[in-house]
Every structure is written in C-alpha cells, then in structure tokens.
Scaffold this motif. Structure first.
Motif, PDB file in Angstrom:
ATOM      1  N   ASP A  81      30.452  45.816  32.730  1.00 27.12           N
ATOM      2  CA  ASP A  81      31.293  45.862  33.932  1.00 27.12           C
ATOM      3  C   ASP A  81      31.537  47.310  34.368  1.00 27.12           C
ATOM      4  N   HIS A  82      31.252  47.604  35.644  1.00 24.23           N
ATOM      5  CA  HIS A  82      31.529  48.932  36.221  1.00 24.23           C
ATOM      6  C   HIS A  82      30.987  50.097  35.379  1.00 24.23           C
ATOM      7  N   HIS A 183      41.563  45.885  42.314  1.00 24.88           N
ATOM      8  CA  HIS A 183      41.783  45.676  40.885  1.00 24.88           C
ATOM      9  C   HIS A 183      43.271  45.748  40.565  1.00 24.88           C
ATOM     10  N   HIS A 211      35.410  40.930  42.637  1.00 28.37           N
ATOM     11  CA  HIS A 211      36.184  41.684  41.639  1.00 28.37           C
ATOM     12  C   HIS A 211      37.665  41.590  41.981  1.00 28.37           C
ATOM     13  N   ASN A 233      35.542  38.060  38.768  1.00 26.91           N
ATOM     14  CA  ASN A 233      35.958  38.932  37.657  1.00 26.91           C
ATOM     15  C   ASN A 233      37.472  38.906  37.459  1.00 26.91           C
TER      16      ASN A 233
HETATM   17 ZN    ZN Z   1      35.937  45.093  38.857  1.00 27.81          ZN
END
Ligand code: ZN
Ligand code: G3H
Length: 286
Positions: A81-82, A183, A211, A233
């Motif tokens: 992830d990322h 986020h 996300h 996510n």
């Molecule tokens: Zn994310």
C-alpha cells in the motif's frame, strides 16, 4: 481452480461488489481479517504500507497468508500500500505480494508516469497487478481533529482526461481515484464526487480503488462500487478499534499472558472488518 488476482478483481467488477483491502501490522489484526473472511466466506485483501511491511517482514506475511489460503481456500490477496519507492515495490513483489501500489502522486504527472511504466513493464512479466495514484489522496490514517474541507482542494481531484492518458500510457491495472476521499477520520463527513467517477469510468476500462475507506458512509461507497470501484481500502477504523479496546482491556485485566487478553482486541477489529465486507457486498463471494 484457484483464481489469480486479476480474476478475483474481474469477478468483483462483474458481480457488482468490491473486495475490502485492510491494513495489518500485527498478528492480531491479521487474525481478525482472517476470522471475518472465513466467517462470511468473503474474499479480502491484506495490505501493508512500507512501514508496516518493514515491521512485519514481507516474507513472514506471505507465509501466514499462504497458510490461511491453503487451510480455507478463501481468496486472500496481499497488497503493498502506497509505496513511494520502486525498490520497495520490487522487494514486495519478490516476496510474493500479489498487488503493488506504486504511489508517485507527489511527483509531477510526467515523472510519476515514467516510473509507473517501468514498474508495470517489470511486474506484468511476473503476473502482478499494479495500482497507480495520479492525484495525491491527502490525510493520514488516524483520527484528525480538523475538517475535511481544510485538507482538500477540488482542483486536485482526478480528471477523466488525466486518468485516460495515464492508464493508457502506463498500462497499470488499478487506479486509486481522488474524488473527495481522504485518509483518516475527520469532524465532518466525506462527500464523494460520484459524477466525476462516472466520467472517469467512461474513458478507461481499468479497475478503481477507493482509498480512505474509514468514515465514508456506506451509501456513498456502494455508489462508487456501482461505477467500477473493486477495492476499498480501510485502515483508521481498524486501528481505532484495536487501540481503544486494548486500552480498555489493559485497564481492567491484570492478566500477564498477553495472548489471553488479545481475543477482545481481535473481536473488536473483526467486527469492523465484517461491517466493511458487508458494505462492499463481498459476503459469500469466495
Ligand atoms: Zn490509501
Ligand atoms: O491505503 C489505505 C487506506 O486508504 C486507508 O484509509 O485510514 O481512511 O481507512 P483510511
């Protein structure tokens, strides 16, 4: 026959549901995700950020997930992830991760695209799926005191033209769209730009990921799934369930054997995962 990552996501797209991607940085969170997937017969994606990957060890995570897959037959994928650095992407791919999110969203469009092309050309030879991010999805996976408005600028949302060009040129498989998602959890509620997602989806045939899955109302997530989101996510809500429950247990339970007070923590995280799986519509889709 066991489906590969592309087939698992394609099945979700055709079936009109999404697969939840849950961050795990320890055995208890992993166990909570496994329990939920097994109980609800749901596919799932376990994901680790580069920091979480270093902490757990990519090879360790792959072994644990392999054991679970072999025992239950439930489709569980592993996603990096990322990852801001391509070296991290290649390391996780080598360890056995199925999906790799190369996040060049803080770079210029051109440099991000150049890196994404390299990653795709290398990883497609290994049958891996590559996720890219054009427009930076702001915030961090924690409980923020401020409001979303102060974090976001609509000018930074993904545009249909950018998406079309980037995905055609890079050949990437999944696009992490920026359409009002952030986020973390904020004082106010996110408002996804579903109209924009629809326009983006009209120009590209790739998969989309959403996300910032914590704090987005279920109705909005379902609307996004209708327009091609196959991966949702979620991190912050799991972290908060873990931390708040652990704090409570430690206060009231004087047990010294750590594993004996972890079941409450695991149940709390599992509850969140189950809710998200239901929201994604992935129950009984194993
Ligand atoms: Zn994310
Ligand atoms: O990549 C991870 C997710 O986008 C997590 O977002 O912490 O808001 O759930 P979240």
């Amino acid at each position: 026959m066991e489906l590969n990552a592309k087939q698992i996501l394609a099945k979700a797209k055709t079936g009109g549901y999404a697969v939840g991607a849950f961050n795990a940085a320890n055995w208890e969170t992993l166990k909570a995700i496994f329990n939920a997937a097994e109980k609800l017969h749901s596919p799932a994606i376990i994901e680790t950020s580069p920091g979480e990957t270093d902490y757990l060890g990519a090879e360790n995570l792959v072994c644990l997930v392999d054991n679970f897959r072999a025992r239950t037959g439930i489709p569980i994928l592993i996603n990096l992830d990322h990852a801001l650095e391509t070296a991290k992407v290649y390391h996780a791919a080598k360890a056995g991760y199925d999906l790799l999110h190369y996040d060049g969203s803080k770079l210029s469009f051109e440099v991000n695209l150049k890196h994404a092309k390299e990653v795709v050309s290398r990883l497609h030879r290994q049958n891996k799926l590559v996720e890219v991010e054009i427009n930076h999805i702001t915030g961090g996976s924690e409980a923020h005191r401020g409001s979303i408005k102060s974090m976001q600028n609509q000018a930074d949302y993904t545009t249909p033209d950018q998406a079309k060009m980037f995905m055609a040129e890079s050949g990437a498989d999944i696009l992490a769209v920026s359409i009002g998602n952030v986020h973390g959890i904020y004082r106010d509620t996110p408002k996804l730009d579903i109209k924009r997602l629809k326009q983006i989806a009209a120009g590209v045939s790739c998969f989309f990921s959403l996300h910032g899955g914590s704090g987005i109302p279920a109705g909005q997530v379902r609307a996004a799934i209708k327009h091609g989101v196959v991966k949702v996510n979620v991190n912050t809500e799991l972290r908060l369930a873990f931390r708040d429950t652990l704090a409570k247990v430690i206060k009231t339970n004087k047990e010294a054997a750590v594993y004996k007070f972890m079941p409450d923590v695991i149940s709390a995280v599992q509850k969140v995962v189950e809710t998200k799986m239901k929201m994604c519509g992935s129950v009984n889709k194993k």
